[in-house]
Design a protein around this motif. Sequence first.
Motif, short mmCIF file in Angstrom:
data_model
loop_
_atom_site.label_atom_id
_atom_site.label_comp_id
_atom_site.label_asym_id
_atom_site.label_seq_id
_atom_site.Cartn_x
_atom_site.Cartn_y
_atom_site.Cartn_z
N ILE A 92 0.86 -1.18 0.00
CA ILE A 92 0.00 0.00 0.00
C ILE A 92 0.90 1.24 0.00
CG2 ILE A 92 -1.66 1.34 1.40
CD1 ILE A 92 -2.71 -1.28 2.51
N ARG A 93 0.47 2.28 -0.69
CA ARG A 93 1.16 3.57 -0.53
C ARG A 93 0.15 4.59 -0.01
NH1 ARG A 93 4.32 5.92 -5.54
NH2 ARG A 93 5.34 3.89 -5.30
N VAL A 94 0.51 5.26 1.08
CA VAL A 94 -0.36 6.31 1.62
C VAL A 94 0.21 7.64 1.15
CG1 VAL A 94 -1.51 7.17 3.71
CG2 VAL A 94 -0.59 4.85 3.67
N GLU A 95 -0.62 8.47 0.54
CA GLU A 95 -0.14 9.73 -0.03
C GLU A 95 -0.95 10.90 0.49
OE1 GLU A 95 1.10 8.16 -4.54
OE2 GLU A 95 -0.60 9.51 -4.26
N TYR A 176 -6.52 2.85 17.30
CA TYR A 176 -5.12 2.40 17.32
C TYR A 176 -4.24 3.43 16.59
CZ TYR A 176 -1.19 -0.85 17.41
OH TYR A 176 0.03 -1.44 17.64
N GLY A 177 -4.75 3.93 15.46
CA GLY A 177 -3.99 4.89 14.66
C GLY A 177 -3.67 6.18 15.43
N LYS A 178 -4.50 6.47 16.44
CA LYS A 178 -4.28 7.71 17.20
C LYS A 178 -3.00 7.66 18.03
CE LYS A 178 -9.12 8.98 17.31
NZ LYS A 178 -10.38 8.67 17.99
N ARG A 179 -2.40 6.47 18.15
CA ARG A 179 -1.13 6.37 18.89
C ARG A 179 0.02 7.04 18.13
NH1 ARG A 179 -1.31 0.10 20.93
NH2 ARG A 179 -3.32 0.33 21.94
N PHE A 180 -0.20 7.26 16.84
CA PHE A 180 0.87 7.80 16.00
C PHE A 180 0.66 9.29 15.77
CE2 PHE A 180 0.17 3.36 15.06
CZ PHE A 180 1.46 2.82 15.08
N ASN A 181 1.77 10.03 15.78
CA ASN A 181 1.68 11.48 15.51
C ASN A 181 1.64 11.75 14.02
OD1 ASN A 181 1.86 12.59 18.21
ND2 ASN A 181 3.88 11.63 18.24
N ASP A 182 2.32 10.91 13.27
CA ASP A 182 2.44 11.16 11.84
C ASP A 182 1.09 10.96 11.13
OD1 ASP A 182 4.25 11.41 9.39
OD2 ASP A 182 3.08 9.61 8.98
N SER A 183 0.72 11.94 10.28
CA SER A 183 -0.62 11.89 9.68
C SER A 183 -0.75 10.77 8.65
CB SER A 183 -0.96 13.23 9.04
OG SER A 183 0.01 13.53 8.05
N GLY A 187 -3.28 7.78 8.79
CA GLY A 187 -4.11 7.53 7.60
C GLY A 187 -4.14 6.06 7.22
N PHE A 188 -3.00 5.38 7.40
CA PHE A 188 -2.94 3.95 7.07
C PHE A 188 -3.96 3.15 7.89
CE2 PHE A 188 -1.02 -0.16 8.43
CZ PHE A 188 -1.28 -0.85 7.26
#
Length: 510
Positions: A92-95, A176-183, A187-188
């Motif tokens: 997958i690529r997240v853009e 779970y995604g909210k643990r990450f700072n990177d958008s 998004g993934f």
Amino acid sequence: MNPNPRKVVIIGAGIAGLCAAVYARKCGYAVTVLEQHERPGGLATSWQRGAYTFEACLHWLLGSNLHDPMHALWREVFDIDRLHFVYPEEWIRVESEDGNSLSIYSNLERLEAELLRHAPQDEAPIHQFMHAVRSLSHCPLPSLSSAWQDRLTTGLQLLRHMPLLQNLSHITAEDYGKRFNDSLLRGFFGEGENAQLAVVALVFALAWVSNRNAGYPIGGSDAVIGPIAQNLQQLGGVLRTGSSVKQILVEDDTAVSVQLDDGERIDADWVVSAADGHTTVYNMLDGRYVGPRMAHVYRTYKPFPSFLQVSLGVARDLSQQCGYVMRLLDTPFTLDPQTVLHQIAFRLFHYDPTFAPAGKTAVTCTLPTRNVGYWSRLSEHDPQGYEAEKQRVANAVIAIFDKSTPGVREAIEVVDVSTPATVVRCTRNWQGSMEGWLLTPQTGVRPLPPTLPGLRRFLMIGQWVMPGGGLPSGLITARRAVRRMCRKDGIAFVPDEHEKSPNAAGGFPA
Ligand SMILES: Cc1cc2nc3c(=O)[nH]c(=O)nc-3n(C[C@H](O)[C@H](O)[C@H](O)COP(=O)(O)OP(=O)(O)OC[C@H]3O[C@@H](n4cnc5c(N)ncnc54)[C@H](O)[C@@H]3O)c2cc1C
């Protein structure tokens, strides 16, 4: 061969109904499968527009790895070894729209390095996530073997993973995604409807992809459905398309036959519903055998959302791009009056040469919505408005695609839009659901019972008895159901290995 075999009627020729039919035939039952649509496959389908084939379902098939027990199960219903699987290195690529991107690789070492390079500030949750994926890549599925020794061994192996499984089953992908700072990393893990899935599903998907056990079969859904349907035919089973079941007839709390919309009655020793769960329980059986547990399930469980699919035939080779692109939008897209999307995903089928002529690419974009009523009302009562709305959605999707792939607009030679009204028409799934029950912290991973309280000689199979859905749910629930039938009837369950069968085409027209 028994001259008076017991009869099984199976409602629905999706993956579950077809698999059950093959197993039941192998065990000597006389089998009739009744399918309301003009083709088998249900949600597992694709359709042809001009020189392009547009796939609605398959991203990956669990069990593609020759050494996985699931592979052996697929062999029981069709010759899976004839499929050619592809395993993209970049899964997958997240853009983002400002040109930033994050690659989700199927190789876990490469993935970890990429995540740490991209988001060093998220080092701790990245390590935690990678640990979870690595652990679950060694986790077996519950054993379907009838030998207690096999079940015990698998059970013991599973026990070791229980705390992690519990943990990941109780949190949604979005949370779970909210643990990450990177958008991009957030998004993934998704947003909105699909991200209400328990994160364990996503972790398993990545684990299976990394094990090369979730490959994409060239030819997509049809490459799986076609051979199973042909296998059934060769085994002497009957598949009747265009045959819609209205009612399951019950005598003395025993399912004895089904009645079609046109009044025809077909008697059976067993009735198996592989059709939509809600319709089966509340319409075909008039809600007489719900019981408190199922009533609670149908009141509180959340189905997967429905979806629109914009499909594009692009006269351009797009093989330099990742096959699955998640695009995070600066300006949210209003899909319908209740649905605003902050990200959309494109599948570029350049890895499947059967879907487009050389140098061209079939591209699809799946847009989730719960507003089935809106699309169904338009489709039924305002055909012009329906067409106008489909055009508006297609234009918006093309504009987003063109931004990431400049000039692609000019190369688009086919545009096709299916909506939740299409999904309901072709599959009759409740609320146009794309995969049955969403696997959520509430549902957990355990399947629902295949029986209804107080009703004999009736079984339910497919995505509505196994939260999370997917093709494997059809195979697994079908196998369990037929094994149960055999046990009750004192018949040996003999799901011997595959019959050789050629490929065939299917489809679900928009
Ligand atoms: C966009 C998308 C992506 C997906 N990606 C994947 C993936 O990558 N991998 C994967 O494994 N799965 C994937 N899935 C999920 C998978 O397609 C489904 O979970 C699975 O196909 C469901 O099979 P089923 O047999 O349980 O139900 P269905 O496919 O819904 O089959 C039910 C059948 O019953 C028939 N029926 C209904 N009512 C009646 C009636 N009254 N009389 C007669 N027949 C009736 C319907 O027409 C239908 O054919 C995806 C699905 C979608 C939509």
